[in-house]
Design a protein around this motif. Structure first.
Motif, short mmCIF file in Angstrom:
data_model
loop_
_atom_site.label_atom_id
_atom_site.label_comp_id
_atom_site.label_asym_id
_atom_site.label_seq_id
_atom_site.Cartn_x
_atom_site.Cartn_y
_atom_site.Cartn_z
N ASP A 1 42.95 23.89 6.63
CA ASP A 1 43.76 25.02 6.37
C ASP A 1 43.65 26.25 7.56
OD1 ASP A 1 43.89 23.89 4.04
OD2 ASP A 1 42.78 25.36 2.96
N ASP A 2 44.74 26.42 8.35
CA ASP A 2 44.96 27.34 9.36
C ASP A 2 43.80 27.35 10.40
OD1 ASP A 2 47.06 28.67 8.55
OD2 ASP A 2 45.81 29.70 6.70
N GLU A 3 43.33 26.06 10.68
CA GLU A 3 42.29 25.72 11.76
C GLU A 3 42.96 25.42 13.09
OE1 GLU A 3 38.19 23.50 11.88
OE2 GLU A 3 39.68 22.71 10.74
N MET A 4 42.24 25.67 14.23
CA MET A 4 42.87 25.18 15.26
C MET A 4 41.89 24.20 16.15
SD MET A 4 44.29 27.73 18.42
CE MET A 4 45.35 27.02 19.80
N GLY A 5 42.18 23.21 16.92
CA GLY A 5 41.44 22.14 17.41
C GLY A 5 41.96 22.00 18.92
N THR A 6 41.33 21.20 19.72
CA THR A 6 41.76 20.51 21.05
C THR A 6 41.41 19.03 20.92
OG1 THR A 6 39.51 21.22 22.11
CG2 THR A 6 41.42 22.77 22.17
N LEU A 7 42.26 18.33 21.65
CA LEU A 7 41.81 17.08 22.16
C LEU A 7 42.37 16.93 23.59
CD1 LEU A 7 44.31 15.26 19.53
CD2 LEU A 7 41.88 14.89 19.85
N VAL A 8 41.14 16.27 24.29
CA VAL A 8 41.25 15.85 25.71
C VAL A 8 41.12 14.55 25.87
CG1 VAL A 8 40.10 16.31 27.88
CG2 VAL A 8 40.12 18.15 26.25
N PRO A 9 42.07 13.75 26.63
CA PRO A 9 42.09 12.49 26.67
C PRO A 9 40.93 11.95 27.47
CG PRO A 9 43.84 13.37 28.32
CD PRO A 9 43.31 14.47 27.44
N TYR A 10 40.59 10.53 26.90
CA TYR A 10 39.46 10.03 27.46
C TYR A 10 40.26 8.82 28.53
CZ TYR A 10 35.77 6.57 27.81
OH TYR A 10 35.02 5.84 28.48
N LEU A 11 41.27 8.63 28.15
CA LEU A 11 41.97 7.75 29.39
C LEU A 11 43.20 8.47 29.63
CD1 LEU A 11 42.31 4.52 26.94
CD2 LEU A 11 40.88 5.04 29.05
N TYR A 12 43.57 8.29 30.78
CA TYR A 12 44.70 9.04 31.50
C TYR A 12 45.67 7.98 31.67
CZ TYR A 12 42.85 13.47 32.06
OH TYR A 12 42.12 14.78 31.62
N SER A 13 47.15 8.10 31.47
CA SER A 13 47.99 7.25 31.64
C SER A 13 49.35 8.03 31.93
CB SER A 13 48.37 6.71 30.07
OG SER A 13 48.72 7.55 29.17
N LYS A 14 50.45 7.22 32.11
CA LYS A 14 51.64 8.00 32.68
C LYS A 14 52.35 8.71 31.49
CE LYS A 14 55.82 6.82 35.26
NZ LYS A 14 56.65 5.76 35.87
N TYR A 15 52.27 8.15 30.54
CA TYR A 15 52.82 9.00 29.25
C TYR A 15 51.86 9.15 28.09
CZ TYR A 15 57.27 7.59 31.47
OH TYR A 15 58.15 7.66 32.56
N MET A 16 52.20 10.07 27.43
CA MET A 16 51.19 10.77 26.24
C MET A 16 51.92 11.19 25.11
SD MET A 16 48.00 13.13 26.80
CE MET A 16 47.43 12.23 28.12
N ARG A 17 51.23 11.13 23.73
CA ARG A 17 51.86 11.92 22.69
C ARG A 17 50.89 12.00 21.51
NH1 ARG A 17 55.45 6.93 19.70
NH2 ARG A 17 53.80 5.64 19.00
N ILE A 18 51.15 12.64 20.54
CA ILE A 18 50.01 12.90 19.73
C ILE A 18 50.71 12.21 18.39
CG2 ILE A 18 48.95 14.78 18.47
CD1 ILE A 18 48.32 14.67 21.07
N ALA A 19 49.66 11.41 17.76
CA ALA A 19 50.03 10.83 16.25
C ALA A 19 49.24 11.70 15.28
CB ALA A 19 49.35 9.34 16.18
N MET A 20 50.11 12.12 14.32
CA MET A 20 49.64 13.06 13.25
C MET A 20 49.89 12.36 11.76
SD MET A 20 51.43 16.28 15.00
CE MET A 20 52.84 15.44 15.39
#
Length: 106
Positions: free
Chosen positions: A68-87
């Motif tokens: 509830d009402d929380e915020m967080g971060t993700l930093v990629p371990y791998l780098y690629s040409k394209y990225m998206r978030i699965a939720m």
């Protein structure tokens, strides 16, 4: 002076199925941080997905769980040409805001 910083902000209403963010081109990125904020009650599981072509995606190794009402971060371990978030959320109509912050150091 050229600004080496790009930001993309998206708002989503997620149901209880797996949903995906917009696909972002990260081809010239040297650093990427993704901020996620869940609004209201419920929980959200999110992970970065990487792609070489914007069509075929694989999961990055880290996952994020928000309550509830929380915020967080993700930093990629791998780098690629394209990225998206699965939720995936536990309550239908969960509101999520995502900030993709990309730094290009030349």
């Amino acid at each position: 002076m050229r600004n080496p910083f790009k930001e993309y902000i998206f708002k989503y209403i997620i149901d209880d199925n797996v949903s995906y963010s917009h696909t972002i081109c990260t081809a010239s990125a040297t650093m990427v941080t993704v901020f996620l904020k869940i609004y209201g009650e419920g929980s959200l599981e999110a992970s970065i997905q990487n792609s070489p072509d914007g069509i075929n995606f694989i999961n990055d190794i880290q996952n994020l769980k928000l309550e509830d009402d929380e915020m967080g971060t993700l930093v990629p371990y791998l780098y690629s040409k394209y990225m998206r978030i699965a939720m995936k959320c536990t309550k239908p109509s969960t509101k999520v805001k995502i900030w993709f912050q990309i730094q290009n150091i030349m």
